[in-house]
Design an enzyme around this catalytic site. Sequence first.
Site, mmCIF file in Angstrom:
data_model
loop_
_atom_site.group_PDB
_atom_site.id
_atom_site.type_symbol
_atom_site.label_atom_id
_atom_site.label_comp_id
_atom_site.label_asym_id
_atom_site.label_seq_id
_atom_site.Cartn_x
_atom_site.Cartn_y
_atom_site.Cartn_z
ATOM 1 N N LYS A 200 0.914 -1.054 0.057
ATOM 2 C CA LYS A 200 0.180 0.008 0.012
ATOM 3 C C LYS A 200 0.950 1.315 0.131
ATOM 4 O O LYS A 200 1.736 1.534 0.793
ATOM 5 C CB LYS A 200 -1.093 -0.044 1.226
ATOM 6 C CG LYS A 200 -1.879 1.006 1.256
ATOM 7 C CD LYS A 200 -2.865 1.203 2.440
ATOM 8 C CE LYS A 200 -3.869 2.193 2.375
ATOM 9 N NZ LYS A 200 -4.739 2.245 3.607
ATOM 10 N N LYS A 255 -1.941 -1.460 -3.939
ATOM 11 C CA LYS A 255 -2.845 -0.267 -3.961
ATOM 12 C C LYS A 255 -1.923 0.863 -3.863
ATOM 13 O O LYS A 255 -1.138 1.029 -3.198
ATOM 14 C CB LYS A 255 -3.513 -0.170 -2.550
ATOM 15 C CG LYS A 255 -4.629 0.771 -2.297
ATOM 16 C CD LYS A 255 -5.553 0.737 -1.091
ATOM 17 C CE LYS A 255 -6.357 1.850 -1.086
ATOM 18 N NZ LYS A 255 -6.856 1.962 0.174
#
Length: 331
Positions: A200, A255
């Site tokens: 992330k 992400k």
Amino acid sequence: MPPTTFPATRLRRTRLAPWCRELVAEHRLHPSDLIWPVFVQEGKHTETPIASLPGVTRVTLDILAAKAKEAQALGIRAIALFPVIEDKLKSPLGDEALFPENLICRAIRAIKEAVSDIGVITDVALDPYTTHGQDGIVENGQVANDVTIEVLCKQALVQAKAGCDIVAPSDMMDGRIGAIRAALEREGFSNTLILAYSAKYASAQYGPFRNAVGSATNLGKADKRGYQMDPANGDEAMREIAMDIAEGADMVMVKPGISYLDILYRAASTFEIPVFAYQVSGEYAMVKAAAASGWIDGDAVMLEQLLAFKRAGARAIFTYAALDIARLLAS
């Protein structure tokens, strides 16, 4: 060896007719590839549009139940829940995240009561619940890793007890996957899956999401670069993913998605574990804004981006366009 050069070989032959393009397609997009993120809010019979996410709304639990049925009918197999917490319930320690009757726990039960066969994914992080908008406990101006993990374990257990199928730690604390797995095992939740937000990145594309859950104002000018990944780094993502797998993750996340297709491809090629991708709020909003201005065909671009996730190796894709895309695929 047969001829492999022009004119004996004409690659356009298989592209000329729609039926042939379908026959030779290397990748396909199906509603079961899509995970639908949903923002839930308190109240009844209310659906609140989110200005920075065109077509996306915050919904009350009665509407959530109806939408879960619609999603299932369209072939979507999982819903990811994100709570919009009232300001009066937020605190520096995010205590509301640990309350068994909090909004997210009631949302889990609302879906399970309405639909028998759809997966419920819950976010494990404190940013919707804290007055400072960070994903963990702040001590001496920094997010404290180990103290935060203790709270995340409790949060994951509360969600598991409410009936969620997958807990998804998005906080990026070191060691939290192993700690959460151990906590789940101790309490008898050995079948609760963990989706680790392993890669992330500290992206500038989360703004609309933070507006949606109400953490943007709390975060203010602060950032999350002290724990989310540096966009300059790729090898580090492979280390993060490897560590989370070793600690017990059942699937991992990259992400954002479109801006990090190289990371997604490397992860899917390197690890024998399902890799998911997230078409984040900024990526979604940019497509919607350009389409609203008449600059692109929004549906076509959305489909193209989601197919790119599949081509890069994603097993499943978080997208706010899940319902719309599922309808398109069915038409």
